[in-house]
Design a protein around this motif. Structure first.
Motif, PDB file in Angstrom:
ATOM      1  N   ILE A  47       5.167  -2.731  -5.133  1.00  0.00           N
ATOM      2  CA  ILE A  47       5.232  -3.417  -6.425  1.00  0.00           C
ATOM      3  C   ILE A  47       4.270  -4.596  -6.344  1.00  0.00           C
ATOM      4  CG2 ILE A  47       6.676  -4.654  -8.072  1.00  0.00           C
ATOM      5  CD1 ILE A  47       9.063  -3.076  -6.889  1.00  0.00           C
ATOM      6  N   CYS A  48       3.331  -4.648  -7.287  1.00  0.00           N
ATOM      7  CA  CYS A  48       2.349  -5.734  -7.253  1.00  0.00           C
ATOM      8  C   CYS A  48       2.027  -6.180  -8.670  1.00  0.00           C
ATOM      9  CB  CYS A  48       1.086  -5.290  -6.531  1.00  0.00           C
ATOM     10  SG  CYS A  48       0.322  -3.835  -7.249  1.00  0.00           S
ATOM     11  N   GLU A  49       1.588  -7.421  -8.775  1.00  0.00           N
ATOM     12  CA  GLU A  49       1.257  -7.931 -10.101  1.00  0.00           C
ATOM     13  C   GLU A  49      -0.144  -7.506 -10.502  1.00  0.00           C
ATOM     14  OE1 GLU A  49      -0.192 -12.480  -9.250  1.00  0.00           O
ATOM     15  OE2 GLU A  49       1.937 -12.152  -9.576  1.00  0.00           O
ATOM     16  N   SER A  50      -0.338  -7.360 -11.796  1.00  0.00           N
ATOM     17  CA  SER A  50      -1.619  -6.961 -12.363  1.00  0.00           C
ATOM     18  C   SER A  50      -2.645  -8.079 -12.196  1.00  0.00           C
ATOM     19  CB  SER A  50      -1.438  -6.646 -13.848  1.00  0.00           C
ATOM     20  OG  SER A  50      -2.686  -6.469 -14.477  1.00  0.00           O
ATOM     21  N   HIS A  58       2.900  -3.668 -11.453  1.00  0.00           N
ATOM     22  CA  HIS A  58       2.579  -2.256 -11.246  1.00  0.00           C
ATOM     23  C   HIS A  58       3.504  -1.689 -10.179  1.00  0.00           C
ATOM     24  CE1 HIS A  58      -1.068  -2.409 -13.645  1.00  0.00           C
ATOM     25  NE2 HIS A  58      -1.432  -3.494 -12.992  1.00  0.00           N
ATOM     26  N   ASN A  59       4.005  -0.487 -10.424  1.00  0.00           N
ATOM     27  CA  ASN A  59       4.837   0.235  -9.456  1.00  0.00           C
ATOM     28  C   ASN A  59       4.049   1.435  -8.965  1.00  0.00           C
ATOM     29  OD1 ASN A  59       7.601  -1.061  -9.628  1.00  0.00           O
ATOM     30  ND2 ASN A  59       7.128  -0.711 -11.784  1.00  0.00           N
ATOM     31  N   ILE A  60       3.803   1.468  -7.672  1.00  0.00           N
ATOM     32  CA  ILE A  60       3.081   2.582  -7.057  1.00  0.00           C
ATOM     33  C   ILE A  60       3.945   3.093  -5.928  1.00  0.00           C
ATOM     34  CG2 ILE A  60       0.994   3.259  -5.798  1.00  0.00           C
ATOM     35  CD1 ILE A  60      -0.354   0.759  -7.178  1.00  0.00           C
ATOM     36  N   TRP A  61       4.126   4.414  -5.844  1.00  0.00           N
ATOM     37  CA  TRP A  61       4.935   4.958  -4.768  1.00  0.00           C
ATOM     38  C   TRP A  61       4.299   6.208  -4.191  1.00  0.00           C
ATOM     39  CZ3 TRP A  61       6.485   5.258  -9.849  1.00  0.00           C
ATOM     40  CH2 TRP A  61       6.571   6.538 -10.385  1.00  0.00           C
ATOM     41  N   VAL A  62       4.653   6.472  -2.954  1.00  0.00           N
ATOM     42  CA  VAL A  62       4.194   7.659  -2.252  1.00  0.00           C
ATOM     43  C   VAL A  62       5.415   8.311  -1.620  1.00  0.00           C
ATOM     44  CG1 VAL A  62       2.736   8.548  -0.386  1.00  0.00           C
ATOM     45  CG2 VAL A  62       1.940   6.598  -1.751  1.00  0.00           C
ATOM     46  N   VAL A  84       0.881   7.628   4.473  1.00  0.00           N
ATOM     47  CA  VAL A  84       0.955   6.885   3.216  1.00  0.00           C
ATOM     48  C   VAL A  84      -0.324   6.084   2.993  1.00  0.00           C
ATOM     49  CG1 VAL A  84       2.153   5.005   2.021  1.00  0.00           C
ATOM     50  CG2 VAL A  84       3.473   6.798   3.173  1.00  0.00           C
ATOM     51  N   LEU A  85      -0.833   5.456   4.035  1.00  0.00           N
ATOM     52  CA  LEU A  85      -2.014   4.598   3.890  1.00  0.00           C
ATOM     53  C   LEU A  85      -3.260   5.355   3.432  1.00  0.00           C
ATOM     54  CD1 LEU A  85      -1.643   2.258   7.000  1.00  0.00           C
ATOM     55  CD2 LEU A  85      -1.191   1.705   4.589  1.00  0.00           C
ATOM     56  N   HIS A  86      -3.314   6.671   3.655  1.00  0.00           N
ATOM     57  CA  HIS A  86      -4.523   7.395   3.230  1.00  0.00           C
ATOM     58  C   HIS A  86      -4.647   7.477   1.706  1.00  0.00           C
ATOM     59  CE1 HIS A  86      -2.182  11.178   2.693  1.00  0.00           C
ATOM     60  NE2 HIS A  86      -3.178  11.514   1.928  1.00  0.00           N
ATOM     61  N   HIS A  87      -3.622   7.040   0.980  1.00  0.00           N
ATOM     62  CA  HIS A  87      -3.674   6.981  -0.486  1.00  0.00           C
ATOM     63  C   HIS A  87      -4.301   5.674  -0.976  1.00  0.00           C
ATOM     64  CE1 HIS A  87      -1.223  10.574  -1.139  1.00  0.00           C
ATOM     65  NE2 HIS A  87      -0.490  10.161  -0.119  1.00  0.00           N
ATOM     66  N   PHE A  88      -4.711   4.810  -0.047  1.00  0.00           N
ATOM     67  CA  PHE A  88      -5.203   3.481  -0.382  1.00  0.00           C
ATOM     68  C   PHE A  88      -6.479   3.164   0.389  1.00  0.00           C
ATOM     69  CE2 PHE A  88      -0.639   3.507  -0.830  1.00  0.00           C
ATOM     70  CZ  PHE A  88      -0.396   2.786  -1.986  1.00  0.00           C
ATOM     71  N   ASN A  89      -7.266   2.241  -0.163  1.00  0.00           N
ATOM     72  CA  ASN A  89      -8.269   1.545   0.628  1.00  0.00           C
ATOM     73  C   ASN A  89      -7.556   0.339   1.200  1.00  0.00           C
ATOM     74  OD1 ASN A  89     -10.491   3.182   0.294  1.00  0.00           O
ATOM     75  ND2 ASN A  89     -11.262   2.055  -1.479  1.00  0.00           N
ATOM     76  N   PHE A  90      -7.739   0.100   2.475  1.00  0.00           N
ATOM     77  CA  PHE A  90      -7.022  -0.944   3.191  1.00  0.00           C
ATOM     78  C   PHE A  90      -8.018  -1.937   3.763  1.00  0.00           C
ATOM     79  CE2 PHE A  90      -5.343  -2.542   7.240  1.00  0.00           C
ATOM     80  CZ  PHE A  90      -4.078  -3.003   6.868  1.00  0.00           C
ATOM     81  N   ASN A  91      -7.841  -3.216   3.452  1.00  0.00           N
ATOM     82  CA  ASN A  91      -8.691  -4.273   4.003  1.00  0.00           C
ATOM     83  C   ASN A  91      -7.817  -5.297   4.703  1.00  0.00           C
ATOM     84  OD1 ASN A  91     -11.389  -3.573   3.021  1.00  0.00           O
ATOM     85  ND2 ASN A  91     -10.492  -3.908   1.005  1.00  0.00           N
ATOM     86  N   TYR A  92      -8.190  -5.628   5.932  1.00  0.00           N
ATOM     87  CA  TYR A  92      -7.468  -6.630   6.701  1.00  0.00           C
ATOM     88  C   TYR A  92      -8.355  -7.843   6.885  1.00  0.00           C
ATOM     89  CZ  TYR A  92      -5.195  -8.994  10.581  1.00  0.00           C
ATOM     90  OH  TYR A  92      -4.603  -9.928  11.378  1.00  0.00           O
ATOM     91  N   PHE A  93      -7.822  -8.996   6.557  1.00  0.00           N
ATOM     92  CA  PHE A  93      -8.554 -10.250   6.673  1.00  0.00           C
ATOM     93  C   PHE A  93      -7.994 -11.014   7.875  1.00  0.00           C
ATOM     94  CE2 PHE A  93      -8.159  -8.929   2.256  1.00  0.00           C
ATOM     95  CZ  PHE A  93      -9.487  -8.742   1.931  1.00  0.00           C
ATOM     96  N   LEU A 101      -4.419  -3.811  -0.336  1.00  0.00           N
ATOM     97  CA  LEU A 101      -4.410  -2.366  -0.548  1.00  0.00           C
ATOM     98  C   LEU A 101      -4.910  -2.090  -1.958  1.00  0.00           C
ATOM     99  CD1 LEU A 101      -0.897  -1.369   0.821  1.00  0.00           C
ATOM    100  CD2 LEU A 101      -3.094  -0.992   1.929  1.00  0.00           C
ATOM    101  N   ARG A 102      -5.754  -1.069  -2.102  1.00  0.00           N
ATOM    102  CA  ARG A 102      -6.182  -0.620  -3.429  1.00  0.00           C
ATOM    103  C   ARG A 102      -5.841   0.856  -3.525  1.00  0.00           C
ATOM    104  NH1 ARG A 102     -10.615   1.666  -5.949  1.00  0.00           N
ATOM    105  NH2 ARG A 102     -11.868   1.613  -4.076  1.00  0.00           N
ATOM    106  N   TYR A 103      -5.006   1.180  -4.498  1.00  0.00           N
ATOM    107  CA  TYR A 103      -4.539   2.560  -4.679  1.00  0.00           C
ATOM    108  C   TYR A 103      -5.691   3.450  -5.127  1.00  0.00           C
ATOM    109  CZ  TYR A 103      -1.715   6.435  -6.397  1.00  0.00           C
ATOM    110  OH  TYR A 103      -1.163   7.673  -6.609  1.00  0.00           O
ATOM    111  N   LEU A 104      -5.831   4.587  -4.488  1.00  0.00           N
ATOM    112  CA  LEU A 104      -6.859   5.568  -4.861  1.00  0.00           C
ATOM    113  C   LEU A 104      -6.232   6.589  -5.796  1.00  0.00           C
ATOM    114  CD1 LEU A 104      -8.334   6.121  -1.288  1.00  0.00           C
ATOM    115  CD2 LEU A 104      -9.230   4.650  -3.088  1.00  0.00           C
ATOM    116  N   LYS A 105      -6.518   6.473  -7.076  1.00  0.00           N
ATOM    117  CA  LYS A 105      -5.900   7.336  -8.096  1.00  0.00           C
ATOM    118  C   LYS A 105      -6.379   8.750  -7.983  1.00  0.00           C
ATOM    119  CE  LYS A 105      -5.412   3.472 -11.168  1.00  0.00           C
ATOM    120  NZ  LYS A 105      -5.744   2.843 -12.377  1.00  0.00           N
TER     121      LYS A 105
END
Length: 105
Positions: A47-50, A58-62, A84-93, A101-105
């Protein structure tokens, strides 16, 4: 955990969440060693804010198979794996210890 093939939670969390048990007696190695690993069907929910409007969430689930085990590390209740992570681009700072995380639609 980009090194984990699958999601894993402690046994008590899987039971408390009411996950549907698929199979038991699967050994787990890695984050812990448990000869009585169990496999459940579950949903990992984000769950993340727009970015456009912070009042919108936004509600995103896998849906995924989630293993449970007797994890010996107190400060970790579980890990989200690559299944689960393969549904997203993942950046670590690393400097800030944060990630995005950015969801890959």
């Amino acid at each position: 955990d980009t090194g984990a093939d699958h999601c894993v939670v402690k046994h008590e969390i899987a039971e408390k969440a009411g996950l549907k048990l698929i199979s038991s007696g699967h050994p787990l190695h890695g984050i812990g060693i448990d000869a009585d690993g169990r496999i459940y069907m579950g949903r990992i929910w984000f769950i993340c804010e727009s970015k456009a409007d912070r009042r919108i969430m936004h509600n995103i689930w896998v849906d995924a198979q989630i293993m449970s085990a007797n994890l010996k590390i107190e400060r970790i209740d579980g890990v989200i794996g690559r299944d689960v992570l393969h549904h997203f681009n993942f950046n670590y700072f690393g400097k800030d210890g944060k990630f995005a995380l950015r969801y890959l639609k």
